[in-house]
Write a protein that holds these residues in place. Sequence first.
Motif, PDB file in Angstrom:
ATOM      1  N   THR A 156      -6.142  -6.692   2.462  1.00 52.49           N
ATOM      2  CA  THR A 156      -5.602  -5.489   3.103  1.00 52.49           C
ATOM      3  C   THR A 156      -4.993  -5.849   4.456  1.00 52.49           C
ATOM      4  OG1 THR A 156      -7.674  -4.931   4.239  1.00 52.49           O
ATOM      5  CG2 THR A 156      -7.377  -4.094   1.989  1.00 52.49           C
ATOM      6  N   ARG A 164       0.826  -1.203   0.000  1.00 49.15           N
ATOM      7  CA  ARG A 164       0.000   0.000   0.000  1.00 49.15           C
ATOM      8  C   ARG A 164       0.865   1.260   0.000  1.00 49.15           C
ATOM      9  NH1 ARG A 164      -3.685   0.599   5.135  1.00 49.15           N
ATOM     10  NH2 ARG A 164      -1.599   0.893   6.009  1.00 49.15           N
ATOM     11  N   GLN A 165       1.997   1.207   0.688  1.00 49.56           N
ATOM     12  CA  GLN A 165       2.878   2.370   0.778  1.00 49.56           C
ATOM     13  C   GLN A 165       3.798   2.519  -0.427  1.00 49.56           C
ATOM     14  OE1 GLN A 165       4.879   1.618   4.457  1.00 49.56           O
ATOM     15  NE2 GLN A 165       3.041   1.936   5.713  1.00 49.56           N
TER      16      GLN A 165
END
Length: 238
Positions: free
Chosen positions: A149, A71-72
């Motif tokens: 996630t 995600r980063q």
Amino acid sequence: ERRLGRIPGDVLREHEEVAAQLAAVPPVLRVGDAPGTGGQSEKTLMASGMMTFFLFFTTQFGLLGLLAERRQGTLARLLAAPVTRRQVLLAKVGTSYVLGVMAMTTLALCSWLLLGADFGNPVGLAILIATGVAAATATTTVILGVVRTAEQASSAMAAVALVLGLLGGSFFSMSRGGGIAATITQLTPHHWFMEGVTRLTERGATVASVAVPAALMLLFAIVVGVPGLVLARRAVRP
């Protein structure tokens, strides 16, 4: 005297003699700890249960960090380097495993020093820790492969850790009731880690005493971990 509610002196003396005779009789059963008999004490039972319960939370930090890195954007930078997806996954598995071993070892030392817990032969305990951490890491790979996630992964890992802890006897033993509960308990690595500690604390226990519990935890790690690695490989993508 009887009408006034008083007890005559001779009756009172007779009662005192009977009470003295009863007090002189040794008790048939003594309640207490029997030193030197072996077996897992309450302190050791509590410590080993908490060790296995929190282990399943500790091993998530290495593997589930892949989802946060994706995600980063740091995962894309890793994959841009001359490394393969398999190498990245194995590195994360190794990180989770090392964290688990360090956490279990620290808890064992603190329980021994501060609580007085007795885990028996240290080599046998090291074998139990090594195989128990392998089982927990294998469980984490499955969760990594089925969620999308980091938030889902954390929630799923907490649920799995709680259910396995309840079934495996981290809080209370379900195997004493027999039946299907005892069978389900034996399917968890928690049960076999605590069973291994129990065998280590018996009189005359050796390293060979943990052979069966360690082998079953290793079998759990293989059965769960092989498909888990296949599923987890899908998470290693930009």
